[in-house]
Write an enzyme that holds these catalytic residues in place. Sequence first.
Site, mmCIF file in Angstrom:
data_model
loop_
_atom_site.group_PDB
_atom_site.id
_atom_site.type_symbol
_atom_site.label_atom_id
_atom_site.label_comp_id
_atom_site.label_asym_id
_atom_site.label_seq_id
_atom_site.Cartn_x
_atom_site.Cartn_y
_atom_site.Cartn_z
ATOM 1 N N ASP A 86 0.814 -0.966 0.288
ATOM 2 C CA ASP A 86 0.024 0.362 -0.157
ATOM 3 C C ASP A 86 0.928 1.603 0.221
ATOM 4 O OD1 ASP A 86 -0.545 -1.330 3.219
ATOM 5 O OD2 ASP A 86 0.445 0.115 2.902
ATOM 6 N N GLY A 139 9.112 -12.513 -0.173
ATOM 7 C CA GLY A 139 10.331 -12.124 0.617
ATOM 8 C C GLY A 139 11.144 -12.704 1.037
ATOM 9 N N ASP A 156 6.413 -5.515 6.734
ATOM 10 C CA ASP A 156 5.160 -5.179 6.946
ATOM 11 C C ASP A 156 4.422 -5.831 5.966
ATOM 12 O OD1 ASP A 156 2.939 -2.101 5.228
ATOM 13 O OD2 ASP A 156 2.527 -3.572 6.541
#
Length: 284
Positions: A86, A139, A156
Amino acid sequence: MERWVEETLHRGFRVRLKADRVLFDSETEHQRLIIFENADFGRVMMLDGIVQVTTKDEFVYHEMMAHVPLFAHGRAKKALIVGGGDGGVLREALKHPELEQVTLCEIDHGVIDLCRQHFPEVSAGAYDDPRTRIVIADGTKFVAETDERFDVIMVDSTDPIGPGAVLFTREFYTDCRRCLKRGGLLVTQNGLPFLQAAELQQSVSYFRGLFGDASAYLANTPSYFGGPMSFGWATDNAKLRHHRRKKIERRHDKAGAFPTRYWRPDVHIAAFALPPYVRELVEG
Ligand code: SAM
């Protein structure tokens, strides 16, 4: 016909949000994504039935995930954000003038594209900052393979469900450690201690086996329903968690004393004062 969207994260506890206007509701390559307008929280994004970001309270989580580790570290040049599609943590991190490069490793480019379109105020141009590098990858693969080293890693992520589950494993944390420079710092989105106690306990127990100092800090994000949100903390430099308010204040001043709406030096320090029910999860 009124539409209510239900959050389905917890076993015995559900929240429903009224969708006054649905802007997107479909599958991406990796997740079910819905974006809608809500009278109390503004524009809301949910992934796989779980609230990720709302325009009315995103500042809380994004400021605390960026400024606590970056001001605690004090001289970070290179940072890595895992997840964060985001763009909110990226926005806050780039407020630190000393940072030379921020890599954002996000698995789902659909999240970035839709957030650029429907949440421009959250990223606020951070994606296009010359210091930003975006990597579309899992990731776990990125930290296992990169030969780069970072001062601060901010995870995050979504909750340990679907594509995010691998980001709560010992293997992932071991590879994060490998990617940290000496004295570097890892912080992780670690859920709601009241409702997701085992998640925080497990992550911090993995940290204890890998780092000299392992703990957590808290912040209250209204749309993460169920009490304070925890951020996992792992580093070999135990001093980073014990700075005095004055030192953090000086560092904020040196960074231009940019305005904030949740983080501030005394909130930073207080975030590490853990109530006993959280302390016992973290201290094992
Ligand atoms: N602040 C939110 C929270 O606390 O729930 C998280 C927001 S952010 C949108 C979460 C991001 O993590 C999503 O965009 C998702 O695609 C990404 N993500 C999930 N699993 C991932 C993985 N294995 N590698 C990289 N990014 C991942």
